[in-house]
Design an enzyme around this catalytic site. Structure first.
Site, PDB file in Angstrom:
ATOM      1  N   HIS A 125      25.369 204.945 134.680  1.00 25.88           N
ATOM      2  CA  HIS A 125      26.427 205.332 133.746  1.00 25.88           C
ATOM      3  C   HIS A 125      27.369 204.142 133.532  1.00 25.88           C
ATOM      4  O   HIS A 125      28.290 203.919 134.318  1.00 25.88           O
ATOM      5  CB  HIS A 125      27.200 206.540 134.274  1.00 25.88           C
ATOM      6  CG  HIS A 125      28.239 206.994 133.303  1.00 25.88           C
ATOM      7  ND1 HIS A 125      27.948 207.831 132.248  1.00 25.88           N
ATOM      8  CD2 HIS A 125      29.543 206.699 133.205  1.00 25.88           C
ATOM      9  CE1 HIS A 125      29.050 208.022 131.547  1.00 25.88           C
ATOM     10  NE2 HIS A 125      30.029 207.351 132.108  1.00 25.88           N
ATOM     11  N   LYS A 191      33.889 211.998 122.319  1.00 27.91           N
ATOM     12  CA  LYS A 191      33.958 213.155 123.231  1.00 27.91           C
ATOM     13  C   LYS A 191      35.289 213.157 123.971  1.00 27.91           C
ATOM     14  O   LYS A 191      35.766 212.109 124.404  1.00 27.91           O
ATOM     15  CB  LYS A 191      32.808 213.063 124.237  1.00 27.91           C
ATOM     16  CG  LYS A 191      32.797 214.183 125.249  1.00 27.91           C
ATOM     17  CD  LYS A 191      31.481 214.245 126.026  1.00 27.91           C
ATOM     18  CE  LYS A 191      31.549 213.568 127.346  1.00 27.91           C
ATOM     19  NZ  LYS A 191      30.297 213.665 128.091  1.00 27.91           N
TER      20      LYS A 191
HETATM   21  C1  R5P Z   1      29.444 211.432 130.989  1.00 25.72           C
HETATM   22  O1  R5P Z   1      30.098 210.885 130.100  1.00 25.72           O
HETATM   23  C2  R5P Z   1      27.951 211.476 130.966  1.00 25.72           C
HETATM   24  O2  R5P Z   1      27.417 210.498 130.128  1.00 25.72           O
HETATM   25  C3  R5P Z   1      27.415 212.844 130.565  1.00 25.72           C
HETATM   26  O3  R5P Z   1      27.710 213.071 129.202  1.00 25.72           O
HETATM   27  C4  R5P Z   1      28.031 213.944 131.388  1.00 25.72           C
HETATM   28  O4  R5P Z   1      28.047 213.624 132.739  1.00 25.72           O
HETATM   29  C5  R5P Z   1      27.283 215.243 131.170  1.00 25.72           C
HETATM   30  O5  R5P Z   1      27.908 216.244 131.929  1.00 25.72           O
HETATM   31  P1  R5P Z   1      27.812 217.748 131.479  1.00 25.72           P
HETATM   32  O6  R5P Z   1      26.357 218.086 131.350  1.00 25.72           O
HETATM   33  O7  R5P Z   1      28.460 218.501 132.608  1.00 25.72           O
HETATM   34  O8  R5P Z   1      28.555 217.883 130.207  1.00 25.72           O
END
Ligand code: R5P
Length: 296
Positions: A125, A191
């Site tokens: 990440h 987001k």
């Molecule tokens: C965070 O920014 C990661 O890239 C994922 O988008 C995130 O960890 C996804 O988590 P969840 O499935 O709980 O939304």
């Protein structure tokens, strides 16, 4: 090579693909919860890769990794190579509020302090840190499973153009990798995380296609993918698939995605899960063989 309990099946696949013999590990827990490991094999004078994924109980798995690294050091190995298909704690890559830990760096420091000489991981990440070398102080390589996921998607291609959607700015790296394999147009949304289980994504803009792919490095609760899926479905996109490297899929995430109308989740075995149709074993085996060859 050898392995931690977070990646046993994948370690066997990497061993088969690379031809590197696997040293077995006996492990047990003392009544008070402390861990015990014993590596059985001849590693004296050799480079040893330890495969460990840090999903679900990263703290325990890190201690287990450290014990295994110390064990092979004690057996006279030459180098320790950490193969981490899934690295934990990478999302806390900033002190967002006063008093917080910079967990991504702490985790890296602990891995280094375990006597690790080099690190390989998959789709780390990377957001506020732009490269893996800003996280680790030892040689570290971040591989991507996105081309493999995209090739898998092309086994059942839709007719017409495909829209690749990244839920947030950091997903543009994964969207780009997918777009290199699948002829497509890309859009990157914004987001906002409102809590551990709540996110909001910006509205879609521009031309839509009959089919869309949501790309992300990981699915945990599934809320991020569900939000984007909802927007695509509301806009009339017929087929939506998700290409995601690491599937934690907690709290019934997979069922929620299917109920939300997701056509398919194409994911890997960096974390053992029932839906992995793509193995990263060839990717990691290749990297390992190149490392062994380069370090002769
Ligand atoms: C965070 O920014 C990661 O890239 C994922 O988008 C995130 O960890 C996804 O988590 P969840 O499935 O709980 O939304």
């Amino acid at each position: 090579m050898t392995y931690g309990s977070g990646a046993e099946t994948l370690a066997r696949r990497i061993s088969q693909t690379s031809g590197a013999p696997l040293a077995e590990v006996t492990r047990r827990q003392f009544p008070d919860g402390e861990q015990y490991v014993r590596v059985c094999g001849d590693v004296n004078g050799k480079d040893v890769a330890i495969v460990q994924s840090f999903a679900f109980s990263p703290d325990r798995l890190l201690v287990e990794y450290s014990l295994i690294a110390d064990a092979v050091r004690g057996m006279g190995c030459r180098r320790v190579i950490g193969i981490f298909p899934y690295l934990a704690y990478a999302r806390q890559d900033e002190r967002f509020s006063e008093g917080e830990a910079l967990s991504a760096k702490v985790f890296a420091r602990l891995i280094e302090a375990s006597g690790t000489d080099a690190v390989y991981t998959v789709d780390l990440h990377l957001h506020r840190f732009r490269t893996i070398n800003e996280v680790f102080e030892i040689p570290a390589t971040n591989l991507s499973a996105m081309p493999l996921l995209a090739k898998n998607y092309l086994k059942h291609p839709p007719s017409g153009r495909v829209l690749v959607v990244g839920p947030d700015s950091e997903s543009s790296q994964w969207a780009k990798a997918v777009a290199e394999v699948i002829p497509s147009v890309c859009t990157i949304l914004e987001k906002e995380r409102l809590g551990d289980r709540e996110v909001r994504v910006s509205d879609l803009s521009g031309d839509l296609c009959g089919a869309a792919i949501i790309v992300d490095d990981m699915i945990s609760t599934g809320k991020t993918v569900l939000e984007v899926l909802g927007k695509l479905k509301e806009s009339g996109v017929g087929r939506v698939d998700a290409l995601v490297t690491h599937s934690l899929l907690v709290e019934g995430a997979y069922s929620k995605l299917k109920e939300g109308g997701l056509n398919s989740l194409i994911t890997t075995d960096t974390i053992a899960n029932d839906y992995a149709s793509v193995s990263v074993a060839p990717l990691l085996a290749d990297a390992l063989l190149r490392d062994f060859a380069a370090d002769r």
